[in-house]
Design a protein around this motif. Sequence first.
Motif, PDB file in Angstrom:
ATOM      1  N   LEU A 159      37.717  39.568  38.105  1.00 59.18           N
ATOM      2  CA  LEU A 159      37.067  40.229  39.232  1.00 59.18           C
ATOM      3  C   LEU A 159      36.473  39.196  40.185  1.00 59.18           C
ATOM      4  O   LEU A 159      36.623  39.302  41.411  1.00 59.18           O
ATOM      5  CB  LEU A 159      35.972  41.174  38.733  1.00 59.18           C
ATOM      6  CG  LEU A 159      36.412  42.435  37.991  1.00 59.18           C
ATOM      7  CD1 LEU A 159      35.185  43.195  37.470  1.00 59.18           C
ATOM      8  CD2 LEU A 159      37.244  43.341  38.885  1.00 59.18           C
ATOM      9  N   HIS A 160      35.808  38.182  39.617  1.00 56.28           N
ATOM     10  CA  HIS A 160      35.234  37.122  40.453  1.00 56.28           C
ATOM     11  C   HIS A 160      36.332  36.389  41.220  1.00 56.28           C
ATOM     12  O   HIS A 160      36.205  36.137  42.426  1.00 56.28           O
ATOM     13  CB  HIS A 160      34.450  36.142  39.588  1.00 56.28           C
ATOM     14  CG  HIS A 160      33.127  36.656  39.109  1.00 56.28           C
ATOM     15  ND1 HIS A 160      32.091  36.966  39.970  1.00 56.28           N
ATOM     16  CD2 HIS A 160      32.666  36.910  37.850  1.00 56.28           C
ATOM     17  CE1 HIS A 160      31.040  37.390  39.271  1.00 56.28           C
ATOM     18  NE2 HIS A 160      31.364  37.367  37.988  1.00 56.28           N
ATOM     19  N   THR A 161      37.417  36.043  40.534  1.00 49.58           N
ATOM     20  CA  THR A 161      38.521  35.314  41.169  1.00 49.58           C
ATOM     21  C   THR A 161      39.144  36.126  42.300  1.00 49.58           C
ATOM     22  O   THR A 161      39.542  35.577  43.336  1.00 49.58           O
ATOM     23  CB  THR A 161      39.597  34.961  40.129  1.00 49.58           C
ATOM     24  OG1 THR A 161      39.015  34.150  39.105  1.00 49.58           O
ATOM     25  CG2 THR A 161      40.758  34.218  40.768  1.00 49.58           C
ATOM     26  N   ALA A 162      39.233  37.451  42.101  1.00 52.08           N
ATOM     27  CA  ALA A 162      39.839  38.325  43.111  1.00 52.08           C
ATOM     28  C   ALA A 162      38.886  38.620  44.268  1.00 52.08           C
ATOM     29  O   ALA A 162      39.277  39.284  45.236  1.00 52.08           O
ATOM     30  CB  ALA A 162      40.288  39.632  42.465  1.00 52.08           C
ATOM     31  N   ILE A 219      42.132  49.881  47.663  1.00 45.44           N
ATOM     32  CA  ILE A 219      43.467  49.272  47.538  1.00 45.44           C
ATOM     33  C   ILE A 219      43.457  47.859  48.108  1.00 45.44           C
ATOM     34  O   ILE A 219      43.860  46.900  47.440  1.00 45.44           O
ATOM     35  CB  ILE A 219      44.531  50.132  48.264  1.00 45.44           C
ATOM     36  CG1 ILE A 219      44.779  51.442  47.511  1.00 45.44           C
ATOM     37  CG2 ILE A 219      45.851  49.348  48.378  1.00 45.44           C
ATOM     38  CD1 ILE A 219      45.713  52.400  48.242  1.00 45.44           C
ATOM     39  N   GLU A 220      42.995  47.729  49.356  1.00 43.33           N
ATOM     40  CA  GLU A 220      43.100  46.451  50.058  1.00 43.33           C
ATOM     41  C   GLU A 220      42.132  45.399  49.520  1.00 43.33           C
ATOM     42  O   GLU A 220      42.476  44.213  49.428  1.00 43.33           O
ATOM     43  CB  GLU A 220      42.855  46.664  51.554  1.00 43.33           C
ATOM     44  CG  GLU A 220      43.923  47.507  52.237  1.00 43.33           C
ATOM     45  CD  GLU A 220      43.658  47.721  53.712  1.00 43.33           C
ATOM     46  OE1 GLU A 220      44.583  48.144  54.426  1.00 43.33           O
ATOM     47  OE2 GLU A 220      42.508  47.481  54.151  1.00 43.33           O
ATOM     48  N   ASN A 221      40.922  45.822  49.170  1.00 47.18           N
ATOM     49  CA  ASN A 221      39.875  44.855  48.826  1.00 47.18           C
ATOM     50  C   ASN A 221      39.727  44.586  47.333  1.00 47.18           C
ATOM     51  O   ASN A 221      39.011  43.654  46.951  1.00 47.18           O
ATOM     52  CB  ASN A 221      38.534  45.334  49.387  1.00 47.18           C
ATOM     53  CG  ASN A 221      38.551  45.446  50.902  1.00 47.18           C
ATOM     54  OD1 ASN A 221      39.090  44.579  51.589  1.00 47.18           O
ATOM     55  ND2 ASN A 221      37.970  46.511  51.423  1.00 47.18           N
ATOM     56  N   ALA A 222      40.378  45.375  46.499  1.00 45.74           N
ATOM     57  CA  ALA A 222      40.223  45.174  45.057  1.00 45.74           C
ATOM     58  C   ALA A 222      41.547  45.223  44.307  1.00 45.74           C
ATOM     59  O   ALA A 222      41.890  44.290  43.577  1.00 45.74           O
ATOM     60  CB  ALA A 222      39.256  46.214  44.490  1.00 45.74           C
ATOM     61  N   LEU A 223      42.317  46.291  44.489  1.00 45.48           N
ATOM     62  CA  LEU A 223      43.552  46.431  43.709  1.00 45.48           C
ATOM     63  C   LEU A 223      44.609  45.398  44.100  1.00 45.48           C
ATOM     64  O   LEU A 223      45.272  44.819  43.226  1.00 45.48           O
ATOM     65  CB  LEU A 223      44.120  47.843  43.863  1.00 45.48           C
ATOM     66  CG  LEU A 223      43.339  48.946  43.142  1.00 45.48           C
ATOM     67  CD1 LEU A 223      43.880  50.318  43.525  1.00 45.48           C
ATOM     68  CD2 LEU A 223      43.418  48.754  41.634  1.00 45.48           C
ATOM     69  N   GLU A 224      44.778  45.163  45.384  1.00 46.72           N
ATOM     70  CA  GLU A 224      45.799  44.192  45.805  1.00 46.72           C
ATOM     71  C   GLU A 224      45.532  42.795  45.234  1.00 46.72           C
ATOM     72  O   GLU A 224      46.453  42.174  44.674  1.00 46.72           O
ATOM     73  CB  GLU A 224      45.921  44.163  47.334  1.00 46.72           C
ATOM     74  CG  GLU A 224      46.628  45.389  47.891  1.00 46.72           C
ATOM     75  CD  GLU A 224      46.906  45.286  49.375  1.00 46.72           C
ATOM     76  OE1 GLU A 224      47.812  45.983  49.864  1.00 46.72           O
ATOM     77  OE2 GLU A 224      46.215  44.490  50.066  1.00 46.72           O
ATOM     78  N   PRO A 225      44.333  42.254  45.344  1.00 48.07           N
ATOM     79  CA  PRO A 225      44.109  40.924  44.753  1.00 48.07           C
ATOM     80  C   PRO A 225      44.129  40.926  43.225  1.00 48.07           C
ATOM     81  O   PRO A 225      44.513  39.924  42.611  1.00 48.07           O
ATOM     82  CB  PRO A 225      42.730  40.515  45.286  1.00 48.07           C
ATOM     83  CG  PRO A 225      42.066  41.777  45.690  1.00 48.07           C
ATOM     84  CD  PRO A 225      43.165  42.684  46.145  1.00 48.07           C
ATOM     85  N   LEU A 226      43.760  42.028  42.594  1.00 50.71           N
ATOM     86  CA  LEU A 226      43.758  42.074  41.139  1.00 50.71           C
ATOM     87  C   LEU A 226      45.163  42.198  40.560  1.00 50.71           C
ATOM     88  O   LEU A 226      45.507  41.546  39.571  1.00 50.71           O
ATOM     89  CB  LEU A 226      42.901  43.246  40.645  1.00 50.71           C
ATOM     90  CG  LEU A 226      41.387  43.044  40.588  1.00 50.71           C
ATOM     91  CD1 LEU A 226      40.691  44.363  40.288  1.00 50.71           C
ATOM     92  CD2 LEU A 226      41.018  41.996  39.541  1.00 50.71           C
ATOM     93  N   VAL A 227      45.970  43.038  41.169  1.00 49.27           N
ATOM     94  CA  VAL A 227      47.318  43.304  40.648  1.00 49.27           C
ATOM     95  C   VAL A 227      48.361  42.408  41.307  1.00 49.27           C
ATOM     96  O   VAL A 227      49.469  42.252  40.805  1.00 49.27           O
ATOM     97  CB  VAL A 227      47.680  44.801  40.831  1.00 49.27           C
ATOM     98  CG1 VAL A 227      49.009  45.134  40.174  1.00 49.27           C
ATOM     99  CG2 VAL A 227      46.580  45.694  40.240  1.00 49.27           C
ATOM    100  N   GLU A 228      48.000  41.813  42.436  1.00 53.14           N
ATOM    101  CA  GLU A 228      48.896  40.934  43.185  1.00 53.14           C
ATOM    102  C   GLU A 228      50.141  41.681  43.662  1.00 53.14           C
ATOM    103  O   GLU A 228      51.280  41.283  43.421  1.00 53.14           O
ATOM    104  CB  GLU A 228      49.286  39.701  42.347  1.00 53.14           C
ATOM    105  CG  GLU A 228      48.088  38.821  42.006  1.00 53.14           C
ATOM    106  CD  GLU A 228      48.482  37.561  41.255  1.00 53.14           C
ATOM    107  OE1 GLU A 228      49.663  37.443  40.875  1.00 53.14           O
ATOM    108  OE2 GLU A 228      47.609  36.711  41.046  1.00 53.14           O
TER     109      GLU A 228
END
Length: 253
Positions: A145-148, A198-207
């Motif tokens: 979470l921190h990295t994303a 989606i844009e601020n959490a899921l996209e960076p987490l799931v790539e």
Amino acid sequence: MSQRTTSASFEQVADLPEESPTLIEGMPGHGLVAAIAVDQITAQLDLQHYGNIASDRFPPVVTFEDGLVQDLVRVYVGANPSVLTLESDLALPQSAFEPLSKCVLDDLAPAFERAIFLAGAPANSEEQVGEVIGVATTEPLLAELHTAGVPVAEDLGAVGGITGSMVRECYHADVPAALLVVRSHPFLPDPTAAKSVIENALEPLVEFDIDTTALDEQADEIQQRMQQIAEQYQGMVDQETGQSESSTVGMYQ
């Protein structure tokens, strides 16, 4: 199949990709944020129908789309990226929370690497709509979470409903899971909050990359469609609890 006795069961209808996927939960809840976001992801990625969850605790209804009857609670899968999505056409009554949660843990958890759960929370102002915070069941996932770049909750808090029940099951079973809480409209289905998570959490987490343009262009249509789900759920709650239409039970739980 686990030996644990539950009143929910999973029927697999397709194969999993070779790589262990991430499960993204999209059960209807406050603001229907999870349902809107995951519906968009399933459609954008053209995910395949992976299986169905059935339970005697689910409402005795049948749902359909494009002229075909379908199960109420469904799971979809894709290989690129490797994801599973969990969806329902209706919000479920409280009596279904535990059996569904245990079914996800017993029958789906062996297939996925980690899970991401979504929960809406009432925004206190218009400016707060779309704000996302995250929590995790394990230290490594907290680091993700921190990295994303997902802000991590610093205060005490609690999440109930079906999402809270599933996160609790994952936590006690040491299944890596993240919970993303997004601020949304206090009363209406909120495509804007769904776009934000989606844009601020899921996209960076799931790539992955999800085109959220439709959530802007079709906001009114999405609100009307999801409002029908909310009204159906409220009617179900009233019937289950014996309360009248003037009940103070919240629209989303």
